[in-house]
Structures are given as C-alpha cells and as structure tokens.
Scaffold this motif. Structure first.
Motif, PDB file in Angstrom:
ATOM      1  N   ARG A  36      37.270  -4.043   1.045  1.00  0.00           N
ATOM      2  CA  ARG A  36      36.014  -4.727   1.318  1.00  0.00           C
ATOM      3  C   ARG A  36      34.826  -3.884   0.891  1.00  0.00           C
ATOM      4  N   ASP A  37      35.076  -2.794   0.161  1.00  0.00           N
ATOM      5  CA  ASP A  37      34.006  -1.835  -0.061  1.00  0.00           C
ATOM      6  C   ASP A  37      33.638  -1.621  -1.533  1.00  0.00           C
ATOM      7  N   GLY A  38      34.382  -2.199  -2.458  1.00  0.00           N
ATOM      8  CA  GLY A  38      34.025  -2.037  -3.858  1.00  0.00           C
ATOM      9  C   GLY A  38      34.323  -0.669  -4.437  1.00  0.00           C
ATOM     10  N   LEU A  39      35.122   0.138  -3.738  1.00  0.00           N
ATOM     11  CA  LEU A  39      35.433   1.486  -4.222  1.00  0.00           C
ATOM     12  C   LEU A  39      36.716   1.477  -5.037  1.00  0.00           C
ATOM     13  N   VAL A  40      36.786   2.403  -5.979  1.00  0.00           N
ATOM     14  CA  VAL A  40      37.990   2.524  -6.789  1.00  0.00           C
ATOM     15  C   VAL A  40      39.161   2.913  -5.884  1.00  0.00           C
TER      16      VAL A  40
ATOM     17  N   CYS B 244      32.308   7.129  -3.954  1.00  0.00           N
ATOM     18  CA  CYS B 244      30.995   6.559  -3.635  1.00  0.00           C
ATOM     19  C   CYS B 244      30.006   6.772  -4.782  1.00  0.00           C
ATOM     20  N   LEU B 245      30.054   7.944  -5.423  1.00  0.00           N
ATOM     21  CA  LEU B 245      29.149   8.176  -6.551  1.00  0.00           C
ATOM     22  C   LEU B 245      29.439   7.183  -7.672  1.00  0.00           C
ATOM     23  N   ASP B 246      30.706   6.876  -7.851  1.00  0.00           N
ATOM     24  CA  ASP B 246      31.084   5.884  -8.862  1.00  0.00           C
ATOM     25  C   ASP B 246      30.508   4.509  -8.502  1.00  0.00           C
ATOM     26  N   LEU B 247      30.601   4.173  -7.217  1.00  0.00           N
ATOM     27  CA  LEU B 247      30.032   2.896  -6.766  1.00  0.00           C
ATOM     28  C   LEU B 247      28.518   2.874  -6.995  1.00  0.00           C
ATOM     29  N   ALA B 248      27.859   3.997  -6.669  1.00  0.00           N
ATOM     30  CA  ALA B 248      26.408   4.069  -6.843  1.00  0.00           C
ATOM     31  C   ALA B 248      26.030   3.857  -8.315  1.00  0.00           C
ATOM     32  N   ARG B 249      26.769   4.473  -9.200  1.00  0.00           N
ATOM     33  CA  ARG B 249      26.492   4.298 -10.620  1.00  0.00           C
ATOM     34  C   ARG B 249      26.662   2.841 -11.034  1.00  0.00           C
TER      35      ARG B 249
ATOM     36  N   VAL C 102      29.150  -9.540   7.423  1.00  0.00           N
ATOM     37  CA  VAL C 102      30.131  -8.641   8.048  1.00  0.00           C
ATOM     38  C   VAL C 102      29.562  -7.527   8.921  1.00  0.00           C
ATOM     39  N   LEU C 103      28.288  -7.211   8.738  1.00  0.00           N
ATOM     40  CA  LEU C 103      27.824  -5.996   9.399  1.00  0.00           C
ATOM     41  C   LEU C 103      27.839  -6.083  10.914  1.00  0.00           C
ATOM     42  N   SER C 104      28.417  -5.111  11.498  1.00  0.00           N
ATOM     43  CA  SER C 104      28.312  -4.960  12.941  1.00  0.00           C
ATOM     44  C   SER C 104      28.211  -3.472  13.224  1.00  0.00           C
ATOM     45  N   ASP C 105      27.980  -3.135  14.449  1.00  0.00           N
ATOM     46  CA  ASP C 105      27.899  -1.711  14.814  1.00  0.00           C
ATOM     47  C   ASP C 105      29.233  -1.011  14.710  1.00  0.00           C
TER      48      ASP C 105
ATOM     49  N   TRP D 236      25.403   0.958   3.784  1.00  0.00           N
ATOM     50  CA  TRP D 236      25.291   1.103   2.326  1.00  0.00           C
ATOM     51  C   TRP D 236      26.545   0.564   1.647  1.00  0.00           C
ATOM     52  N   LEU D 237      27.682   0.923   2.246  1.00  0.00           N
ATOM     53  CA  LEU D 237      28.958   0.568   1.632  1.00  0.00           C
ATOM     54  C   LEU D 237      29.149  -0.944   1.624  1.00  0.00           C
ATOM     55  N   MET D 238      28.677  -1.579   2.696  1.00  0.00           N
ATOM     56  CA  MET D 238      28.889  -3.005   2.869  1.00  0.00           C
ATOM     57  C   MET D 238      27.709  -3.817   2.337  1.00  0.00           C
TER      58      MET D 238
END
Lengths: 424, 424, 424, 424
Positions: free
Chosen positions: B49-53, B348-353, B401-404, B392-394
């Motif tokens: 659910r986070d878009g990370l490799v 995460c750096l890859d996602l940011a790029r 989806v965001l919750s505490d 940030w991730l979500m």
C-alpha cells in the motif's frame, strides 16, 4: 454548551489518608502557598487554554479506614519531606476522614477501625451519599467529583446476578448481597447522585453492567481503571516504539518491589490477581500479536517504603532473527507519580461534566492501565493516548490551535491566596 | 505524477564491505530465498500500500577501502550467523567493491589499500561517477540511489570558502582543496548526476551550502544525517514521554561500548567529536529546555564486536520536586539495527524521486539522529516523526486510509526468484 | 612492647572542611551523643579486643582552602541529614580550619581563599608543623595522626631530582622547588615531626624516595594510597571470585558519575589522570593476567551531589569458551563510605605507632586502591587483605583467638560523655 | 594412605541426557581432542599438584527419562555450539542412557518414557545397582562415582518413619513406601555398593538419617546439596564483603529468569519450594543477623533457553544510617557454569575415596548452595570455603606449599588420545 468554570473543585477520595491522596492534598496546599512548582503535573503546560479548574482551587476530603487527620496521615507515609509538610500541616490537619466502607472479604491485608458500622450495603450507600451532600454544600453545587484511591480488592465474581442490571443491583443493595464490593458501593453512591466518578485503582466498579446503566441514565462522566504511573507507563511508551521499528517482542519480564500500603495490600493473593489483571493485556493489544512470555511480578519489599522500583527485561528479535535485550530499571516514587495524575483526572472529569459528557471519557485513557471505553477496544499506546487527550482538551478552540505538538508552556496559576476553610 | 514502480533498485553504498552494508546485502538475499522473515524492517507493515520497491528487488554495490568481495567481508564482521551466510555466499561473493575515495586527514583509525589513486578531487568525482554510470547501466535508468555508510570522519571546517557555494566548490574540486572531504566527493558525484543521496553517517556532506544548491538545481532528493539506531532511538522515545508527564530531566548520562569498525573509527578523537555532535542537541530540542547535564560517552571495547551496549541513567524531578531515576540498558546489535533502516531509506528515496520531490525529505527524519530539514528546526520526537513518515508514505491514498494507527500487517513480498546477476 | 592506650586521639586532616572529614566529624559527635549506631565502621566488630582508641575519643581538626567552620561546611555538602547535623552543630561549629597549603598548578578546579600566604615551601612546612604542635599540645603527646583528604592533584614529575633523596628534598624546600606538591609539604611536615601519616587521596606523597627515607629515619608509620570505597572495593571482591571459578575476564568497563567537590576536581584532566592511575593496575594484579580491555571512566555529573553511582560491565569466558556478562550498579554515597574508613585508618595508625611499627603498614591495604608496601607487590584481593588486617589487629592475643572468621560483634563503645573542648 | 591415582574415572549421572551432563560430557571430549581450553574449570590451576584424576580420563554414563543418546540430547539443549558438537558427536552418540527411576508425585513437569518398569523400590535399587556394576566392570574397580543431576523434586516428608533409620528405610524399600523418593533410591543404591555420591540438585537424599547411617557404615564419601553456580555464588561473594565493611543488609531481592528443563521443573510449585529452600538460609548465616526482607523468585521464561539471568537488588545501610543500593545483573549460562563444577566434584569425591574419607566432605562446600556437614553449621562464605578447599586439596604436600594464595597455573593435562570405548 460548556458550563462556566468554577474557581474551586472538591475531590472526595476513597482512601483520603493514603500516600497518594495526602501527597496530592499537601501538594495543592504547597502550590497555593507558592512553595512548589508544577513539576509532574502533566496538564500544567496547557494552563489557561484548557478550561480546567486551577490547581489552587482544588480541595480534598474523603473516606479512610484510619481516622487520623491528613497531616498525621501524611507524616506516616514519609512521601512529602518533613520540612515541607510542616508548612501545610495546619491546613491538612483540619481535614479528618469520614468512616470508610469496608469488607475484609475484599481486601485482607489492609484494615482499620475507622469504618461505617451500618448493617447493610443500602445503609452504606446512604451514609456515603450524606457525606457527599455535606461536602457539596460546602463546595457549591456541581463542584465535587469522587476518586477511588482505595487499596486493591480481590476480583469480584463478575457473573454474580446482582451486577448484571441496575434493578438487580439495587435489589442486591437492599439484600446486602456480598457480590457487591465496597468499591461498587462508593461508585453507585456517587453516580446515582450525579457526581463524576474516577477509579485510580484496579478495583472493578463502574465497569459492571449495572453501573454502566446507571451512569448512562444519570448522564455522569466516569473514568478508570488503575492509574498508569510507573512500569506500565514506560511499557506503553516502549512497546509501540518496538513495533514501529518492527522489533518483535519475544518476552517481557517485569518485576516490581515496593514497600508502601499499596504493596502490603498486594501481598494478599486475591488483591494481587486484580492488579496483575490490569497489567496483563496491555502488551498484546499494543503490539498486535500475542507475546509468548509476558510475566509480571509484584513483591512487597518494606525496605523501600514508597520508593517503588521496577525492573523490566525485554527480549526482542530484529533483522535476520537476531536477538537483542532492553532492560529498564525505574527507581520511582509511587505516590509522587500518582498524586498529580489524580489531580488531573479530577480536573478533567469536572470539565467533562460541564461539557455535558457522560459515561466513560475515553480521552482520559492516558492516565489508566486498563482504560474504560464506551464499548470498543481500549487504546494503550501512550503517545496515541496523549494526542487524543490534547485534542479533547482543546476541543473548544480546536480549529485554530490544534497541532501535533504539545502546546507551549504557559505561566502557572499559582495563587498565594489563603487556604480554603477545612472540611469536617 | 508518480513515476511507475520498478521491480528493482540498485543501492550504491560508500563502505559496502562494512558490517552494515554486508548485513543488508545478506539479508536481502535471504529474503529473496525465503529463508528469513521481515523482522526489523520498519516498513514491512505497509507492504503493498506504500508504492515502495519490493525488498526482493534490491541489489547492493559500492565502494570500500578493502577490496574483499562481500561474502569474505561479511564473514569477518561476524554479524550474520555462519550457516546463514553460507546460503548466500555465492551471491554475495560475486560482488566486489569499487576502489574508495580516502583521505587519512579525515579518518585516521580506519584505513585500507583498496583506494582510488587519482591525483585530484575532480578526478575522484569522475571516477565515482563512472562507477555509478556502470551500475545504472546494469540496473536501468533511474534505478540507483547512493547511501553513505562510511566510517566517521572528523568535522570539516564549515567556514572554508570552498563549501559556501556551488561555484566555489567546483573550483575547489579542480584545485584539490583539502577542505573538501571524501564524503563531499561522493555526495557531489551522486547529486550532480541526479542520484538520490542518503547519509547514514555523522559525516557532513549534503548539508553544506554548495551541495544544498546543487540538490536544488538538479531536483534530487536527499536524506540524513547519522542513522538513529540504538541509544538515540530510545532517547527520542523516552524524552517526549517524560515531557508529557511533566517529569523534568535534570541530567542524562549516556554511555556506549562497542567493538566493531565503527567503534574503532570513533577511538580517534576527531571522529568522536563528529559523532557526539549529532548525538548532543537532540535532548534539549525535544524537552523544550536546556538539560544541565547531558553527557554522552562512546568507548571502543573490542570484546563485544558488533554487539553494542548502551547504558543510560536519567535523573528526573516530579511532583513536589521529588527525584526519580530511570536506567536503560540496551544490549543491541549495531549492524542488525542499522541494516534494515538503510534498506528503508533507500526505498523511500527512490519513492521520493519518482514523486519528483527534491532536497531534504523531512518525512525520513525518524531514521536519523540529526535530521536534515529544508530550513526549519528538525523534529526529534520519535512518534511525531513516525506519524509524519506514515502520512508521507500514504500520501497517494491518504484521503481514505489515514488514521493514527500504523496499518495492519500485510503479506510479505518474499519472492523465491533466483538472485539477480552479480555486480562487477 | 605496646604503649598504653589513650582514651583520645586527634586527627589532623588535610581538607577538613570537605564532605568526608565533616561527615566523619559529625558522625563521631553523633556516636558520642549515642544518637547513631556503628553501621559502616568496619572495625566495630572487634571492639574491646583490638587495642584501638574508642570511637568516642576521636577529635577532628585540620586545614582547608575554605575557612568556614565545620558546621557550616557540613551543611553545604548535604551528606548528613539536616536534623542530625543540627544536633551536633555547636560542637562542629567550634572547629575552624587552619589555612591550607595550595598550588593551582597541582589542582585547578578546586580553589579557595583560606590559604597560607607563605613565600616558600620551607615556610609552609614550618606553618603546618606549628599547627600540628598546637593541636598536639591540646590532645597530649603522641595523640595526633595526620590524614590527607584533599582534592586530587595532578601526577607530579616523579623523576624530579628534588624527590629522589631526603637531602635533595630538603634543599628543594629551601629553594621552593615546584616539583614539591602541596601533598608532599604536608607529608614531610607530619613525618618529620613523628606524626603517623595516612593518605586517603590518589596524591603522591609518602611514596617518593625522599619521604620513604624520612619515615624510616624517624620511625613513623604511614599508610596509603587512595581510599577504596565503592567501585574498586567491589572490583577487588569480584575479580578474585571470577578467578576462583576460572571465569576468564575478557573486558571490564567501569564508569562513575558523581557530583561532589571530588568530582569537580576530577573534571580537570590532570587530576583525573592521577585517579585513573590508582584504579588501573588493580585488576591485572588480582587476576594474574593482563585484561585486554579494562576501561575506567569518571564523569562529573552535578545532579547527584555526593550520591556517586558506578556501573560496571564485565565480560567473562567460562567452560567451552562460552561468554557471560555481569553488570553491577552501585548507587552509593561517597562520603558515607569514605568517612568510616578514614576513622579506622587513623585508629590503626595510632595502634601502629604505639606498637613501634614504622614505614608502610601493609596490613591496612584493605582500605586503599593502591596499597603502599615496604617493597613487594601490593595485595589487592579484598578477602586476603581482610585476613591480613584481622591477623595484624589481633597480633597481641593471636595465639589463642585467631581463626579464619571475623570476630563476633561486641558491645559498642558509645560513651555519652560531653564533647571534648573545641579545637581553635 | 592414599590409594594410587587412576588415569580414568567413570561418572554415572542421574539425568545424563540433561543440559549439564551433556555439556560436561561434550566438554571432556573436546578437551581430549585438544579443541578447547580449561576455562571455567576451577581446579585447572592446581593441575599436577593435587592428586586428582586428569580431565581427559573422565567418562560419562547414567540414567535419563529420555532414551536419546548423548549426541542427540546435547543438540536439543543448544548449549554447546553446533560446530563444536559435531566434532564430538560420534563419541557422544555411542552413549545411551539407562532407564530412569521416576515418580510423578515427586516431579510433575518433567517426564519421559524411558523409565524403569519395576514394581517396587527394592527392585529399582537392584536395577540401578546392576547398571553401576556393569559400568564399574568397564571402568575398573573403584573407578566410578555417582552424581545426581536430575530435575528438582518436591520436598519429601522429612518426618516419614521410613527415612529415620537404615533398618526402617530398607523395610520401606521392600514395602515400596512412597516416602522414599527417586533421589533416595539412587543414593541408597550407590552408597550401599560403596560408590561416592554427589548431589548437585536440591533434592533431599543423602541427608536423611537412614542414608547418613548407611554412608558411615560403608565408609563412603558424599557431597551436596544444590550446585552453587550463578546468583547464589555471587551472593556468597558479596554478602561477606558487606559484612566486612559493616554495611548492614536491610533487604535483598533476587529474581531469576531461565528457560531450560531446570526452569520448567521449577514452574511446578512443589519443585520450586525445594529450590527456594536451599537458596533461603544462606544470607542470614553469612551476615550473622536475620535479614528482614530476603526475597528469591524464579520464573520459567522460555525465550532464554539455557541463558539464565539473575537480577539482584540489595539495600544496605552504612555510616550514620544512610542508605545505598547495589544491583547485580548476571547474564549467565546455566549449564556452562554447572558442568565444570560437576566435573570437579566427581574428581574430588574420587580423591576422598582414595584417601579413605567417609561421610560428607565439607571441603567441597564451595560447590554447593546448602553444603552438607558432618553435624555443625555449614560455611557459606565463598572465600572461606575456597581456603578450606585449597587446604584439603593440598593436604598431602601441605607443609611446604600452603599459602593463602591460589597456586600458580600449571600446564593443562590435555591428552590427544583417542576417546575411550563408549558405554552401552
């Protein structure tokens, strides 16, 4: 619509002669005299923006198994240093406890002579309510809350018929049903007359179906159960951190040594079971899985007096299944940690009443080991609880002030006014 | 608009033969084989659910002062148990480090022979860039990030003219200005060619004005400084808890013993000063006042190898000015804690790029002792950092989806595919 | 032939206004009043069979950099609880320190104004000797011993010519040679006039060739160096136990935090080196091999005041080369541990003088970190030292009483006599 | 007159498949191969001067509730590292346990199927004796000792008539009297046939009047009870040190966590009571007064396996009644500490037999928590016990070699001979 803020609030405590209540009472007097700061009071940071009654406006009264006045009682606990205690001895000495509701079946190791001699639970309720009425007459209408600080009772029989509905409970009172514990007598007496009720002990009271029904019916806010002071406080801080770093908790061994009246009560196996009950489920709830080996031990160890000590050993597994250990040794002071929480719970319950909230105030979960909820699962993670509390507290001015950060400290509300008239 | 997710990502690390990089590389291979779980990987919970490799798509290469292949290097560190290492020895053995940029003026106690023999910093940059180009050719365009895991350098002269602007820095490269440290050579080389750059060491690099300018100009995401693994991790968990309970911190004594290559580097006073620098300010920032006595000590203690141990003593003042103590003893494993953070930072750096973000990614502050910011004060409190990271991730699916709460765990992405071709 | 036992003994201390001396002085007064027991006094168990002067017969005087009387000084150290101090304040207040010998080159961080203004070391010696003569006139001939409790000085230049022989030293005094430290001035002054000299500090004095020669020539007993109170005490208890069980010590990491005047002195690197010197060799001597990694750290940590804390981590190897760890955390009170040892050293030096013993009294090694010997290697193992002390103490009645066991406790010698006349 | 030293000795152990016995057996094999040193073996220092059988001459056999051979058993305990175990797996694998004497009434939580199916205690004795006779036939006459390493049994009824005299006991065997525990069956069987008997467990056996009578009648040396390995070892080191410094022990809280088969046995309350019994009296005996609060807890904590951990908190009072605390955290390995003691006890019992000594060998008290004596009070202080052991060991060459110091280390007796033939 929020009712107006009073300048004063009476706190009627069950166990007013104990270490926690006398420390809280002495502390409030010292604050009133400007002789101590606000260290240890969690909500001191939000002063002036939170709608809570000022610290200097609080006043303690209540019941105790020992009839000694609060100054004498405070001296025996050796929590507040002697020289400070003497500064407020006159003010404390003017307050004498009301006779307590007692039943040796529920708490074997802590006893006393200053007890109600009523013949039935129904009469005990009446006596408690007349104590409260007298106190309210002094403080002003709607200016009293009740907080239970009594010694730990054994776990009651939760399936007893008398606890299952309000009607059955009231019949039980009439019939002096032994299934009704002293804690329930106090809780019923308070809630039935509309006094907010906070439970800082592990004793089961407001949670039983009969009293949930009553609180709903009367529109009374409640909070509990079992104050989160030392070891469990740190546990609810650390466990979510381990989860956030995906460090799997394989085992958590917690041991406590303490030598005060609370410790003495817990040296009875029935009382100990109650206490361990509220400590036990916390961990699994926060981590999201069952920790195979979560052990909690409490030992009565007189050399320490009120200076409780906790030692925790935590085994965690990290990357590649490698093992690590965290050990935490907390040399704390039981009453010093508990007293300010009691003060804050009372102030918050007063706020809840003025706001018209009823039933368990979940926003106060940060103060409890086994937070009461209106139905759902309780939140145990400390920082999540803190966020909820801050949001609740700031509800009136939420739109423009809320941020993730705790609010900046403001000036304390220390008032060097003369102490209020004593409670008799 | 988010660029498409690749199935693979190359991580070029400075210090690829060290304990952290070899542990990370071995761990990824073991995950690929399905021979280890995802314990210790903080973002394993948000999988899918986070878009990370995916973890199994990562591949390590990089520079080192020692020319030994990764399997040989891993064996010397004794972090990954022998029997597990042998399962992935072939895969690791196929990767050999590229010659490192070295300057004994910056790091005295860790040296090696496998170094670039270039005559000038400009030539070193070119060499690093050609290494990166070769790696990118194998991995695919836009599929490489750079992470610095090198030993701690001494603090550079932050006022040196060459560091103040990009133009001056580039002149300094040409003139082989000694004010430019090896860490800066790597950072410049990476950022100048558009590779995201993460700094897990206390070494100053992307923070200098010249490189901030460069990152902005090239639109490259960066992150740093100094991975937050053991003692500082717990410090940023505990200090906000003390603040929330208004327990005033009077003193905090922290000592560390460790016996690995990192510890050896820190036995040089210049390097130690760098490390203590990133550990020092954290506490006051979180508490909102200056702690009178915050002492941090680090000792090189060879009997422990990679098994770092921290002991903290914290003196706090609570209600009525009463003193309490908390002592925390963390028997941790340095590389076991660090390796999964390195993996997450890279992902995460890859996602940011792919999202087109540039400059310091503040959402990654939870991973660092001295978080880089785009200008404001850094956030140190761990749970506040975690919330920021989760938001940030979500970000893509935030609305619904965001919750505490941290998201529920999902199935791991373990793929039992054959290992990728080795890096030469 | 043993000289007769006096009922009283004067203890002239260097640093009489410090925490240790004022605690010892207050303790003796409290014992005299019957207001405290003999806890913490190691030789209380042999009372009546050991030939030592009774506790109630001791009297303190001495030099200090601060001119405050002992009652005022004791209040600032906050070692003796206020209410107890007030019971003996009059007795303590009657004693004022004599001006101290000072040289900032030897101890930077502890200074004061109450110092001798003499122009030369020779004149300082004369002044010290006249102070001692005056005290002896009050106490009676042969009824004074000197104990050094001053702050830690830097290590002197042991190769300086002036220290190598008595003749050279006396020339050095005349020429005001800076190689002669304040500690040496006191030691020379005492020994030259026949006063037994005990050194509870790490300062080098009676060990230099010149003063060894002097003690031999005058027949004066001496003892030193550096009182063994907390961490080193436990180290000399534990290390022989590890040896007896063949647990090989791989590393021993010791750290200390303390916040009193002693700690402040040690925050100067020169003084710290002296202290670490006496802590360092102990371990290898006891174990019979060189411990690869023995690290000792001392940090000045003001929040604690006199409440010193030591934390030790010990790595040992047992059967089949398997590793284990022992961690010891000693929350002690520096002056509370030191004061009774000072009292016992003084009583034993007096006994030695009456027995006609001269030079280093090795039987007192149990009280010191770096025991002085007449030539051989010092014994560090605590229980071996204790046996030696007990045998020495019981020498007069050895034939019939000696056993391996410490003697059974006898009645304390508490005398409720009026305090002796104050020292001016 | 000392009987000649054999080159070999058979050790028949009750519980030969447990962690302690398999570690001891594996260790002896590794010593024989020259693959491990003598770390952890307390008497390795006196090699060649002590008349003890060489380590390489030892051989293990015995009974177990589990029928697995020693190699398989050792693998399950995970005490000896796998790679080392494989070097000696063939030697260990050749030894299979004999069926054990079992009675679930005496030990609930540890059970097995590999048990004697005899109908009566008399028949069990006969079976044990035939096992011993077979083993002696292999080892040579007078070359076998018996050591009990079984799980902890509940405390027997010490007043049962069958235990009060040898005649009653033998009648009880015939009548299969349940008052006779499995541990007593083994002890009787061994002593009756003249085999020295050592008891490393808390189980009561050789202490009952019937077996004392038997040992005296047969002239057999015995030793016990309950091996002193971790926490109690340190307790008997530290307590005499506190006494020597007159630090009064106000309270001593000891807790243990362990996860091996021993821990599992102790999670039964009957077995736990036995264990706590041998731990309890030690402290008061050493200090010479009753410690008000001495608490010992043991928790079965599976995450640790054999890696036992002890945490002790000690409250002491020093000079002027001031309080201090010592905390000791011992991360030990249960079987690694126990195995070498078992080896030394066996060697010493063999020496005692050759010297013709009978009954409890008090010189071995250093190895036990509850030392057996010939009648007097036991000595618990560790260093006093050590002196007694060294004097006993050196008795033959006492006149010229005895000193207070442990003897200097000599060359180990490692022999690279082929392993002895396996025991069937």
């Amino acid at each position: 619509m929020l009712k107006p803020l009073h300048e004063s609030l009476g706190i009627a405590t069950v166990g007013v002669g104990g270490g926690v209540a006398t420390t809280a009472a002495a502390g409030i007097e010292l604050i009133r005299l400007g002789e101590t700061g606000l260290d240890g009071l969690p909500l001191a940071e939000t002063l002036g923006r939170d709608g809570l009654v000022p610290y200097a406006g609080l006043r303690f009264a209540g019941w105790d198994l020992d009839g000694a006045d609060l100054a004498s009682a405070a001296r025996t606990h050796r929590v507040v240093p002697d020289e400070r205690l003497e500064r407020v001895a006159e003010a404390l000495g003017a307050t004498e406890p009301w006779p307590a509701v007692a039943d040796a079946e529920y708490c074997r190791n802590v006893t006393g002579e200053h007890i109600q001699r009523e013949n039935s639970r129904r009469a005990m309720v009446a006596r408690v309510q007349s104590d409260l009425a007298r106190f309210e007459a002094e403080m002003g209408a709607g200016r009293v809350v009740v907080i239970n600080l009594a010694s730990t009772e054994r776990v009651p029989d939760m399936d007893a018929p008398a606890l299952q509905s309000l009607a059955a409970f009231e019949r039980g009172l009439d019939e002096n049903d032994p299934a009704i514990s002293p804690a329930m007598v106090y809780a019923y007496a308070a809630i039935e007359r509309g006094f907010p009720y906070g439970n800082f002990t592990p004793n089961v009271a407001a949670e039983i179906p009969a009293l949930i029904e009553l609180a709903k019916e009367r529109g009374v806010p409640t909070a509990g159960r079992d104050g989160k002071t030392g070891q469990t406080f740190l546990k609810t801080v650390l466990a979510p951190a381990f989860r956030a770093r995906a460090l799997r908790v394989e085992g958590w061994y917690s041991t406590n040594i303490l030598g005060n009246r609370d410790g003495q009560a817990l040296s009875d196996s029935g009382s100990l079971a109650s206490k361990l009950g509220t400590k036990g489920d916390v961990l699994d709830d926060m981590l999201g899985y069952k920790v195979g080996d979560h052990i909690v031990q409490i030992s009565y160890y007189p050399p320490r007096g009120d200076e409780k000590e906790a030692w925790d050993n935590i085994d965690v597994t990290g990357f590649l299944g490698q093992r690590m250990q965290v050990k935490v040794n907390f040399l704390c002071r039981d009453s010093i940690l508990a007293a300010p929480l009691v003060i804050e719970i009372a102030r918050c319950l007063d706020l809840a009443r003025r706001r018209g909230e009823a039933g368990p105030i979940e926003a106060l979960s940060t103060f409890f080991k086994a937070p009461m909820t209106a139905g759902g699962a309780p939140e145990h993670a400390f920082f999540t609880q803190q966020r909820t509390l801050m949001r609740w507290l700031m509800a009136e001015n939420l739109d423009h002030v809320l941020s993730d950060e705790p609010a900046a400290p403001a000036k304390p509300d220390v008032v060097s006014a003369a102490p209020l008239a004593p409670v008799k």
